[in-house]
Write an enzyme that holds these catalytic residues in place. Structure first.
Site, short mmCIF file in Angstrom:
data_model
loop_
_atom_site.label_atom_id
_atom_site.label_comp_id
_atom_site.label_asym_id
_atom_site.label_seq_id
_atom_site.Cartn_x
_atom_site.Cartn_y
_atom_site.Cartn_z
CG HIS A 59 35.97 92.75 -56.53
ND1 HIS A 59 37.09 93.57 -55.97
CD2 HIS A 59 35.42 93.68 -57.49
CE1 HIS A 59 36.91 94.71 -55.77
NE2 HIS A 59 35.80 94.94 -56.86
CB SER B 267 40.46 103.20 -49.92
OG SER B 267 40.22 102.17 -50.97
#
Ligand code: APR
Length: 255
Positions: A119, A188
């Site tokens: 990212h 997550s």
């Protein structure tokens, strides 16, 4: 969990190709807020307001305020034992890749070099118009301008709805599909494409391991799920490998 931990240790020690995916949870013990957990970043800031290209176009001042706040916050944080354990794992395993979704740069500061920052990085800035891009660890103005063309700079991160940096996904998919052990740490498992990596690894025969503070939606799909702080579990996992590797290099052991 102790038995599982010992089994994962043995697996890592005997593995040829290890890929580790990390998420915000690995930096939590350094004091960097996660996104979705308790006190997660997105609790006070709606991502759709701040981490999207159209939001930047509409409110560059607000988006830069958010990123400048994160840059200052992370600048005051240090890598923790989990980051350092992965840098050590890279040193002792022959074929290792670390893929991170994090933009905080703490893996680099801990010494990781075989690293893909999917990212981007909080410490990269790039021009919204020309090709100017640079690494910048300094304090930035509220609306930083390009030194080449004078237009607005933007954070060098991948926002929601933007494609990954060319080549990054190809490398990640290639290495994940060749891994014999795939470890997902502190994520997550909700954000694609990284959320599919464990399945890709498994489809190609890897043993999959999760290290997370708590069960996640993907825990049930993992071969091993080790629950606890990454800063405690990773050093324990790695200690065994590092010991065996150093014993091997001094002729004191082998596999
Ligand atoms: N040790 C291990 N795991 C931890 C710890 C810890 N000390 N603290 C928190 N966690 C776990 C949480 O249980 C949670 O599952 O880390 C995970 C963090 O999840 P998210 O906040 O959703 O972070 P992440 O999975 O990295 O998010 C992915 O979403 O918003 C985007 O671009 C952003 O890269 C980010 C992506």
């Amino acid at each position: 969990m102790r038995a599982d931990l010992e089994m994962v240790k043995a697996l890592l020690d005997g593995s040829r190709r290890v890929v580790v995916l990390t998420g915000a949870g690995i930096s939590a013990e350094s004091g960097v807020p996660t996104f979705r957990g308790r006190d997660g970043l997105w609790r006070n800031h709606r991502p759709e307001d701040l981490a999207r290209p159209d939001a930047f176009e509409a409110h560059p001042d607000l988006v830069w305020e958010f990123y400048n706040w994160r840059r200052r916050l992370v600048a005051g944080c240090e890598p923790n034992p989990a980051h350092r354990a992965l840098a050590e794992l890279e040193r002792v395993l022959p074929n290792f890749l670390l893929i991170t979704q994090n933009v905080d740069g703490l893996h680099v500061r801990a010494g990781s070099r075989k690293l893909v920052q999917m990212h981007g990085s909080l410490w990269q800035v790039k021009c919204t118009v020309c090709t100017h891009a640079r690494e910048d660890f300094g304090e930035l103005p509220a609306l930083p301008e390009c030194p080449v063309c004078g237009h607005l700079l933007r954070p060098g991160v991948v926002w929601f709805g933007e494609p990954l940096v060319p080549g990054v996904l190809r490398i990640a998919i290639d290495r994940v599909s060749k891994a014999d052990v795939f470890l997902a740490v502190g994520t997550s498992g909700l954000v694609q494409p990284a959320a599919s990596f464990h399945q890709l690894a498994k489809d190609h025969g890897a043993v999959t391991v999760e290290v997370n503070l708590e069960p996640t939606p993907v825990s049930g799909f993992m071969d091993f799920a080790l629950h606890g702080p990454a800063g405690e579990i990773l050093p324990e996992l790695i200690a065994g490998i590092a010991d065996t590797a150093s014993a091997r290099s001094t002729g004191g052991g082998g596999r």
